[in-house]
Design an enzyme around this catalytic site. Structure first.
Site, PDB file in Angstrom:
ATOM      1  N   ARG A  55     102.137  62.103  -6.476  1.00  0.00           N
ATOM      2  CA  ARG A  55     100.812  61.692  -6.971  1.00  0.00           C
ATOM      3  C   ARG A  55     100.130  62.847  -7.718  1.00  0.00           C
ATOM      4  O   ARG A  55      99.472  62.640  -8.736  1.00  0.00           O
ATOM      5  CB  ARG A  55      99.945  61.215  -5.803  1.00  0.00           C
ATOM      6  N   GLN A  89      85.524  58.303  -2.683  1.00  0.00           N
ATOM      7  CA  GLN A  89      86.616  58.289  -1.702  1.00  0.00           C
ATOM      8  C   GLN A  89      87.912  58.731  -2.360  1.00  0.00           C
ATOM      9  O   GLN A  89      88.918  58.921  -1.691  1.00  0.00           O
ATOM     10  CB  GLN A  89      86.797  56.869  -1.156  1.00  0.00           C
ATOM     11  N   ASN A  90      87.869  58.868  -3.699  1.00  0.00           N
ATOM     12  CA  ASN A  90      89.100  59.168  -4.429  1.00  0.00           C
ATOM     13  C   ASN A  90      89.445  60.652  -4.336  1.00  0.00           C
ATOM     14  O   ASN A  90      88.563  61.508  -4.353  1.00  0.00           O
ATOM     15  CB  ASN A  90      88.948  58.771  -5.897  1.00  0.00           C
ATOM     16  N   HIS A 107      87.012  61.998   1.074  1.00  0.00           N
ATOM     17  CA  HIS A 107      88.390  61.916   1.597  1.00  0.00           C
ATOM     18  C   HIS A 107      89.275  63.041   1.063  1.00  0.00           C
ATOM     19  O   HIS A 107      90.501  62.938   1.107  1.00  0.00           O
ATOM     20  CB  HIS A 107      89.007  60.544   1.277  1.00  0.00           C
ATOM     21  N   THR A 175      85.533  49.555  -4.537  1.00  0.00           N
ATOM     22  CA  THR A 175      86.069  49.861  -3.196  1.00  0.00           C
ATOM     23  C   THR A 175      86.156  48.580  -2.384  1.00  0.00           C
ATOM     24  O   THR A 175      85.281  47.715  -2.470  1.00  0.00           O
ATOM     25  CB  THR A 175      85.239  50.961  -2.488  1.00  0.00           C
ATOM     26  N   SER A 176      87.238  48.461  -1.590  1.00  0.00           N
ATOM     27  CA  SER A 176      87.528  47.202  -0.896  1.00  0.00           C
ATOM     28  C   SER A 176      86.655  46.979   0.332  1.00  0.00           C
ATOM     29  O   SER A 176      86.651  45.887   0.894  1.00  0.00           O
ATOM     30  CB  SER A 176      89.001  47.168  -0.488  1.00  0.00           C
ATOM     31  N   LEU A 201      85.855  44.273  -9.317  1.00  0.00           N
ATOM     32  CA  LEU A 201      86.622  43.251 -10.031  1.00  0.00           C
ATOM     33  C   LEU A 201      86.646  41.943  -9.245  1.00  0.00           C
ATOM     34  O   LEU A 201      86.615  40.850  -9.818  1.00  0.00           O
ATOM     35  CB  LEU A 201      88.055  43.786 -10.188  1.00  0.00           C
TER      36      LEU A 201
HETATM   37  C1  BJW Z   1      88.354  47.300  -9.295  1.00  0.00           C
HETATM   38  C2  BJW Z   1      89.161  47.479 -10.396  1.00  0.00           C
HETATM   39  C3  BJW Z   1      88.506  47.684 -11.603  1.00  0.00           C
HETATM   40  C4  BJW Z   1      90.467  47.213  -8.758  1.00  0.00           C
HETATM   41  N1  BJW Z   1      87.183  47.691 -11.640  1.00  0.00           N
HETATM   42  N2  BJW Z   1      87.039  47.302  -9.351  1.00  0.00           N
HETATM   43  C5  BJW Z   1      88.854  49.639  13.615  1.00  0.00           C
HETATM   44  C6  BJW Z   1      87.646  49.186  13.111  1.00  0.00           C
HETATM   45  C7  BJW Z   1      86.861  50.003  12.279  1.00  0.00           C
HETATM   46  C8  BJW Z   1      87.289  51.279  11.945  1.00  0.00           C
HETATM   47  C9  BJW Z   1      88.480  51.712  12.456  1.00  0.00           C
HETATM   48  C10 BJW Z   1      89.247  50.908  13.276  1.00  0.00           C
HETATM   49  N3  BJW Z   1      90.365  51.608  13.604  1.00  0.00           N
HETATM   50  C11 BJW Z   1      90.310  52.814  13.006  1.00  0.00           C
HETATM   51  C12 BJW Z   1      89.162  52.897  12.313  1.00  0.00           C
HETATM   52  C13 BJW Z   1      88.704  54.041  11.488  1.00  0.00           C
HETATM   53  C14 BJW Z   1      89.521  54.197  10.233  1.00  0.00           C
HETATM   54  C15 BJW Z   1      89.496  52.870   9.459  1.00  0.00           C
HETATM   55  O1  BJW Z   1      88.548  52.560   8.744  1.00  0.00           O
HETATM   56  N4  BJW Z   1      90.548  52.087   9.553  1.00  0.00           N
HETATM   57  C16 BJW Z   1      90.573  50.759   8.884  1.00  0.00           C
HETATM   58  C17 BJW Z   1      91.893  50.609   8.128  1.00  0.00           C
HETATM   59  C18 BJW Z   1      90.326  49.716   9.916  1.00  0.00           C
HETATM   60  N5  BJW Z   1      88.880  55.237   9.471  1.00  0.00           N
HETATM   61  C19 BJW Z   1      89.184  56.514   9.659  1.00  0.00           C
HETATM   62  O2  BJW Z   1      90.071  56.861  10.428  1.00  0.00           O
HETATM   63  C20 BJW Z   1      88.335  57.534   8.936  1.00  0.00           C
HETATM   64  N6  BJW Z   1      87.869  58.488   9.853  1.00  0.00           N
HETATM   65  C21 BJW Z   1      87.058  58.172  10.863  1.00  0.00           C
HETATM   66  O3  BJW Z   1      86.687  57.028  11.067  1.00  0.00           O
HETATM   67  O4  BJW Z   1      86.656  59.250  11.608  1.00  0.00           O
HETATM   68  C22 BJW Z   1      85.900  59.022  12.795  1.00  0.00           C
HETATM   69  C23 BJW Z   1      84.449  58.756  12.570  1.00  0.00           C
HETATM   70  C24 BJW Z   1      83.694  58.287  13.614  1.00  0.00           C
HETATM   71  C25 BJW Z   1      82.375  58.012  13.450  1.00  0.00           C
HETATM   72  C26 BJW Z   1      81.750  58.234  12.253  1.00  0.00           C
HETATM   73  C27 BJW Z   1      82.479  58.720  11.233  1.00  0.00           C
HETATM   74  C28 BJW Z   1      83.821  58.981  11.384  1.00  0.00           C
HETATM   75  C29 BJW Z   1      89.166  58.274   7.903  1.00  0.00           C
HETATM   76  C30 BJW Z   1      89.577  57.390   6.769  1.00  0.00           C
HETATM   77  C31 BJW Z   1      90.492  58.151   5.819  1.00  0.00           C
HETATM   78  C32 BJW Z   1      90.983  57.264   4.690  1.00  0.00           C
HETATM   79  N7  BJW Z   1      92.001  57.946   3.980  1.00  0.00           N
HETATM   80  C33 BJW Z   1      92.583  57.317   2.809  1.00  0.00           C
HETATM   81  C34 BJW Z   1      93.743  58.198   2.316  1.00  0.00           C
HETATM   82  C35 BJW Z   1      93.195  59.468   1.676  1.00  0.00           C
HETATM   83  C36 BJW Z   1      94.224  60.267   1.001  1.00  0.00           C
HETATM   84  C37 BJW Z   1      95.025  59.496  -0.031  1.00  0.00           C
HETATM   85  O5  BJW Z   1      94.470  59.093  -1.072  1.00  0.00           O
HETATM   86  O6  BJW Z   1      96.218  59.343   0.208  1.00  0.00           O
HETATM   87  O7  BJW Z   1      91.596  57.149   1.779  1.00  0.00           O
HETATM   88  S1  BJW Z   1      93.139  55.636   3.109  1.00  0.00           S
HETATM   89  C38 BJW Z   1      92.695  55.027   1.520  1.00  0.00           C
HETATM   90  O8  BJW Z   1      91.673  53.991   1.652  1.00  0.00           O
HETATM   91  C39 BJW Z   1      92.025  56.203   0.788  1.00  0.00           C
HETATM   92  C40 BJW Z   1      90.856  55.524   0.141  1.00  0.00           C
HETATM   93  O9  BJW Z   1      89.847  56.486  -0.180  1.00  0.00           O
HETATM   94  C41 BJW Z   1      90.435  54.502   1.155  1.00  0.00           C
HETATM   95  C42 BJW Z   1      89.580  53.388   0.620  1.00  0.00           C
HETATM   96  O10 BJW Z   1      90.277  52.633  -0.337  1.00  0.00           O
HETATM   97  P1  BJW Z   1      89.504  52.020  -1.578  1.00  0.00           P
HETATM   98  O11 BJW Z   1      89.018  53.113  -2.449  1.00  0.00           O
HETATM   99  O12 BJW Z   1      88.500  51.047  -1.117  1.00  0.00           O
HETATM  100  O13 BJW Z   1      90.708  51.316  -2.382  1.00  0.00           O
HETATM  101  P2  BJW Z   1      91.354  49.854  -2.193  1.00  0.00           P
HETATM  102  O14 BJW Z   1      92.673  49.859  -2.873  1.00  0.00           O
HETATM  103  O15 BJW Z   1      91.326  49.428  -0.796  1.00  0.00           O
HETATM  104  O16 BJW Z   1      90.367  48.889  -2.998  1.00  0.00           O
HETATM  105  C43 BJW Z   1      90.244  48.954  -4.407  1.00  0.00           C
HETATM  106  C44 BJW Z   1      89.103  48.047  -4.831  1.00  0.00           C
HETATM  107  O17 BJW Z   1      88.899  48.207  -6.217  1.00  0.00           O
HETATM  108  C45 BJW Z   1      89.366  46.557  -4.587  1.00  0.00           C
HETATM  109  O18 BJW Z   1      88.217  45.978  -3.982  1.00  0.00           O
HETATM  110  C46 BJW Z   1      89.571  45.980  -5.995  1.00  0.00           C
HETATM  111  O19 BJW Z   1      89.055  44.647  -6.135  1.00  0.00           O
HETATM  112  C47 BJW Z   1      88.768  46.942  -6.817  1.00  0.00           C
HETATM  113  N8  BJW Z   1      89.224  47.099  -8.193  1.00  0.00           N
HETATM  114  N9  BJW Z   1      90.497  47.382  -9.979  1.00  0.00           N
HETATM  115  C48 BJW Z   1      86.488  47.470 -10.469  1.00  0.00           C
HETATM  116  N10 BJW Z   1      89.225  47.846 -12.742  1.00  0.00           N
END
Ligand code: BJW
Length: 229
Positions: A55, A89-90, A107, A175-176, A201
């Site tokens: 990446r 988040q990117n 992130h 963001t999703s 989108l």
């Molecule tokens: C367009 C478009 C265009 C397309 N125009 N739009 C159970 C319940 C709730 C929470 C948890 C749970 N079990 C565990 C958790 C916590 C966990 C979590 O959320 N898990 C879920 C999967 C359930 N979270 C964590 O562990 C986080 N830490 C944490 O919670 O710490 C403890 C804490 C406690 C209390 C307070 C605070 C904190 C850490 C999360 C780390 C996420 N890491 C990643 C990887 C990073 C490195 C890498 O890039 O490899 O981050 S995962 C990945 O998802 C990445 C992203 O930043 C993140 C979000 O994704 P994003 O950006 O939303 O992308 P997509 O693909 O999902 O969506 C794209 C969107 O764009 C779509 O909607 C499309 O429609 C749209 N789109 N083209 C406009 N042209």
């Protein structure tokens, strides 16, 4: 106006960076827990390093550029009329390349490494491997990508919470709404009486929580919205 803008993978999609959860999503062929957890890194560091090395190389190969959405937000950030906290988040650097002066990467950042021995975070444009040397402490086999994996604490949450509580408008772009705590920011904003706008989108997991949603590609909708402001 006092603004907090949260961006996700969708804003970089039109620049050629794959999203995570779409049909051509980044995780295709990889289970997320195989690459984006500390446990995965302990179990198979080579797989995780390779995933991020590919990446990083792609981000730097000259084919990926900021799109009109990144450029419009940079213009907004430089305007004297509004106060803006840009949270992404990117892990790419497209907001910076577009000219945004300050970006909070909650992130982490692909172009930085972190030392698991001394904690130093340093610029990184090369592959990381087990033979990499920490530029700060000189130790070997201790560098990891400076990214926030599942189960790890995102960066800057206090600053983000404070900025949301005094904002006039919270905007989430591309963001999703599936990954917390970022997915919960819209609720933090609503609880603080802040107006909320989603640009996406498609419908997201959080769409129903926003006051207003605008559907369409970020590269079109974001410049329109910034022009309206
Ligand atoms: C367009 C478009 C265009 C397309 N125009 N739009 C159970 C319940 C709730 C929470 C948890 C749970 N079990 C565990 C958790 C916590 C966990 C979590 O959320 N898990 C879920 C999967 C359930 N979270 C964590 O562990 C986080 N830490 C944490 O919670 O710490 C403890 C804490 C406690 C209390 C307070 C605070 C904190 C850490 C999360 C780390 C996420 N890491 C990643 C990887 C990073 C490195 C890498 O890039 O490899 O981050 S995962 C990945 O998802 C990445 C992203 O930043 C993140 C979000 O994704 P994003 O950006 O939303 O992308 P997509 O693909 O999902 O969506 C794209 C969107 O764009 C779509 O909607 C499309 O429609 C749209 N789109 N083209 C406009 N042209």
């Amino acid at each position: 106006m006092n603004l907090v803008i949260l961006t996700g993978a969708g804003i970089s999609a039109e620049s050629g960076v794959p999203t995570f959860r779409g049909p051509d999503g980044l995780w295709e062929g990889h289970r997320v827990e195989d690459v984006a957890t500390p446990e995965a890194f302990e179990r198979d560091p080579l797989l995780v390093h390779t995933f991020y090395n590919l990446r990083r190389a792609k981000l730097l190969d000259g084919t990926i550029h900021p799109n009109p959405a990144h450029l419009a937000l940079a213009k907004l950030a430089r305007s004297k009329e509004h106060q803006l906290l840009l949270v992404t988040q990117n892990i790419d650097d497209l907001h910076e390349r577009a000219g945004s002066p300050e970006v909070l990467h909650m992130h982490g950042e692909l172009l930085k490494s972190r030392c698991t021995d001394c904690g130093a975070v340093t610029p990184c444009r090369e592959d990381i491997g087990r033979s990499s040397v920490c530029p700060a402490c000189g130790h070997i086999d201790c560098l990891r990508p400076h990214v926030v994996w599942f189960g790890e604490m995102p960066i800057g949450l206090d600053e983000i919470g404070a900025a949301i509580s005094r904002a006039d408008l919270f905007v989430a772009i591309g963001t999703s709404g599936l990954v917390y705590p970022a997915a919960g920011f819209v609720s933090w904003a609503r609880q603080a009486g802040v107006r909320t706008l989603e640009i996406n989108l498609e419908e997201s997991a959080g769409s129903g929580t926003f006051h207003e949603t605008r559907r369409g590609p970020a590269g079109e909708i974001v410049p329109q919205w910034v022009a309206e402001l």
